[in-house]
Design a protein around this motif. Sequence first.
Motif, PDB file in Angstrom:
ATOM      1  N   LYS A 148      40.129  38.004  40.699  1.00 48.23           N
ATOM      2  CA  LYS A 148      41.454  37.408  40.522  1.00 48.23           C
ATOM      3  C   LYS A 148      42.218  38.080  39.392  1.00 48.23           C
ATOM      4  N   ARG A 149      41.499  38.478  38.336  1.00 48.30           N
ATOM      5  CA  ARG A 149      42.145  39.129  37.195  1.00 48.30           C
ATOM      6  C   ARG A 149      42.012  40.644  37.235  1.00 48.30           C
ATOM      7  N   GLU A 150      41.519  41.167  38.330  1.00 47.49           N
ATOM      8  CA  GLU A 150      41.411  42.610  38.542  1.00 47.49           C
ATOM      9  C   GLU A 150      40.682  43.301  37.388  1.00 47.49           C
ATOM     10  N   LYS A 151      39.540  42.732  37.028  1.00 41.78           N
ATOM     11  CA  LYS A 151      38.725  43.290  35.949  1.00 41.78           C
ATOM     12  C   LYS A 151      37.529  44.032  36.519  1.00 41.78           C
ATOM     13  N   ARG A 152      37.238  45.184  35.924  1.00 40.29           N
ATOM     14  CA  ARG A 152      35.953  45.821  36.199  1.00 40.29           C
ATOM     15  C   ARG A 152      34.918  45.204  35.274  1.00 40.29           C
ATOM     16  N   LEU A 153      33.659  45.609  35.434  1.00 37.99           N
ATOM     17  CA  LEU A 153      32.585  45.024  34.641  1.00 37.99           C
ATOM     18  C   LEU A 153      32.827  45.224  33.150  1.00 37.99           C
ATOM     19  N   GLY A 154      33.295  46.413  32.777  1.00 37.30           N
ATOM     20  CA  GLY A 154      33.573  46.678  31.366  1.00 37.30           C
ATOM     21  C   GLY A 154      34.627  45.750  30.799  1.00 37.30           C
TER      22      GLY A 154
END
Length: 263
Positions: A148-154
């Motif tokens: 939903k927040r377009e985050k990668r793992l980092g």
Amino acid sequence: MGFFNRIKLQTPESVELEFTLAGIGSRAYALLIDYIVWALIWLVFLIAWGFLSIQITDIIESWVGSSSGAQLWLFSIMLLIAFALNVGYFVFFETLWQGQTPGKRYVKIRAIRDDGTPVRLQQATLRALLRPVDDLLFLGVFFIIFGKREKRLGDWVAGTLVVEEERAIVSANFPLSEEAQNLADWLQTEADLSRLLPDNFAVIREYLQRREGMTPEARYELSRRLARQIKDIIALEALPEKVSANVFLESVYLAYQQQSSGY
């Protein structure tokens, strides 16, 4: 998910800011540019290291007759430098440029913390260390597309977001004093307004819009706290005497608009 995924964040000053999340396309484009720059740095390093290692090996062979031990040490040193280059590229630029690398700056996107403030060394390091994991089997792409927040793992580990770099230029719908206009002209030459980020400007604008609805005590305390932070950001050593925090914030608002509009 909409074409433009917008998100609202609460800053430490209790001001709500809205950002457009950087999509997979702009992030991939920025990463491609960074990898090209990074590859050029690697090329220069390998050429310089190859020349240097040959010279060192020849010197050691002329002294002791054998360079096998030296070659092992040189290889170990090269691995350490390679690790520093892999991680240090992103850490260096994101820390120095407040969340931007050469690729991000060209594409006009930026990494920020979850509270809307710029990334620091700790967040940049965590993002860089986990980048190889995100690149492995395109895990980062999966997280960005379906999160939903377009985050990668980092981003999840570091507590960061990647957002579009927006120009926070809007007409003022609140009164501004004449004294602030005079001070804004002075700030154009005395302050480093280029260090002021769009979200810093947005915090100032939100305060100026809402200050009339605050109690005098809350307005006084918040304006002084904001003024101190902004003064440090724009590298301003001292203000003219008898300038209130409110007038200073008004003048920064005006000066930033003027500079961004090319006045």
